[in-house]
Design an enzyme around this catalytic site. Structure first.
Site, PDB file in Angstrom:
ATOM      1  N   MET A 322      97.042  40.310  23.624  1.00 30.93           N
ATOM      2  CA  MET A 322      95.737  40.311  24.257  1.00 30.93           C
ATOM      3  C   MET A 322      95.060  38.959  24.083  1.00 30.93           C
ATOM      4  SD  MET A 322      92.632  42.907  23.669  1.00 30.93           S
ATOM      5  CE  MET A 322      91.095  42.039  23.606  1.00 30.93           C
ATOM      6  N   ASP A 325      95.301  33.198  23.576  1.00 29.53           N
ATOM      7  CA  ASP A 325      95.863  32.254  22.610  1.00 29.53           C
ATOM      8  C   ASP A 325      97.226  31.755  23.088  1.00 29.53           C
ATOM      9  OD1 ASP A 325      96.114  30.754  20.258  1.00 29.53           O
ATOM     10  OD2 ASP A 325      97.195  32.370  19.246  1.00 29.53           O
TER      11      ASP A 325
END
Length: 384
Positions: A322, A325
């Site tokens: 999620m 990054d």
């Protein structure tokens, strides 16, 4: 039938069942299917309540979590399981045993309703429930994320006050919508021979890395550096669990470790992992610098350092997770002339990190999980 993702909570603590239950009921799109005080009761309830995902404690009377997972495997139950893991001394070891028995992922068990980290635990748990439960529903052809009856749930006026509403928005926004990538960045140089593989991965990672690492070629000599978002205290045991199924050597990274052929280094929990070229070769540096892209370790930090140390001799891989990054500096690897690969939407538990990277034009090729090991090896062994 409701299109909400239904959750079976299995824990011998009434306090913990109620705490986890409130987290679920406060999140639109999730609902509590039932609760059970041990694995035996859970097995009895599964055929009746038919949950989409299970939250499982490990230490319970009569039938503990490990025994439940063994029986689940024996009965051919495919419902994904998220472990509530203790931070006690043996917590990491038992958690990794649970993953080896088919559990999908884990979170650290919150210490109570007034715990300082309760919101962090809630956000991590919600993202896993939506990700794994949603994937399971899709595999059965069930709908997810319908219009939610906001009167049924607790209303959250602000995502700053309730970060889990951001998580729900992420899953709604990314559920089944086509992705149009931006134009890829210009490359400074053409790709050269692959000398390092850098992997960034988050939610869905423990299971995905087991799939990939168990299938790597035993003669793969290119070293691999991995950032898996995981709390401190678990990464050493996680690395050992991967080492048992991988033909290459896998270990938790230590400051100053050399990046050598045939070795896989896993980022230490709560420490950034960076590659640093020095006289005599490339080593890794661990850092407790501030979070980047909301994480420490951060895939963006790893990718940026690999781009500097290896330029056009790097393979960057961004996988299920999620958020965003790794998306930005996967592009740095691309610009330097490296090769970039992203996991595809269909096989990602959460198509967040790889989606953002793909949208930014930073992914050269999307690959399903079951073909990722083969593709990594083929790219690494190609002579350029």
């Amino acid at each position: 039938m409701s299109d909400e993702i239904s959750v079976l909570i299995v824990d011998d603590s009434a306090l913990m069942r109620n705490l986890i239950g409130r987290m679920i009921e406060d999140t639109p799109g999730l609902t509590v299917a039932d609760k059970a005080m041990n694995g035996l009761f859970a097995l009895q309830k599964i055929p009746r309540v038919n949950p989409d995902v299970i939250v499982l404690d490990l230490e319970m009377p009569e039938m503990n979590g490990i025994e439940f997972l063994k029986e689940r495997k024996k009965q051919g139950i495919k419902i994904p399981v998220i472990i509530l893991s203790s931070i006690a001394a043996r917590g990491a070891e038992i958690t990794m045993e649970a993953l080896s028995l088919g559990a999908s992922d884990f979170i650290q068990k919150p210490s109570g309703s007034v715990s300082e980290d309760i919101h962090t635990v809630k956000d991590a748990l919600v993202s896993m429930l939506l990700g794994y439960g949603g994937s399971y529903r899709r595999s059965l052809g069930r709908d997810i994320f319908p219009p939610v009856d906001t009167q049924k749930k607790t209303e959250h006026p602000s995502s700053d006050t309730h970060p889990s509403s951001d998580i729900l928005a992420h899953f709604k926004m990314n559920a089944g919508h086509p992705v149009t990538p931006a134009a890829p960045p210009a490359q400074i140089r053409k790709p050269g021979k692959t000398e390092v593989i850098a992997i960034g991965i988050s939610t869905g990672g423990p299971d995905a890395l087991r799939v990939v690492f168990s299938s790597l070629d035993k003669d793969l000599t290119v070293p691999i550096l991995v950032v898996q978002h995981m709390p401190p205290g678990f990464t050493a045991e996680f690395a050992r669990s991967l080492d048992r199924i991988c033909p290459l050597d896998v270990k938790e990274a230590e400051d100053g470790d050399m990046v050598t052929p045939g070795r896989i280094l896993i980022a230490h929990g709560n420490m950034h992992l960076e590659a640093e070229r020095k006289v005599g070769g490339v080593s890794v540096r661990l850092s407790d610098a501030p979070q980047v892209s909301g994480h420490r370790p951060s895939a963006d930090v790893l990718f940026a350092s690999v781009a500097v140390a290896y330029q056009n001799h790097a393979l960057g891989v961004i996988m299920t997770g999620m958020g965003k990054d790794g998306a930005q500096h996967l592009g740095t690897i691309y610009k330097e002339g490296g090769i970039t690969v992203g996991q595809d939407e269909a096989s990602s538990v959460v198509y967040g990190m790889p989606r953002v990277a793909y949208e930014m034009g930073h992914v050269m090729e999307q690959v399903p999980l079951n073909k990722m090991a083969r593709r990594i090896c083929d790219i690494a062994k190609t002579v350029r």
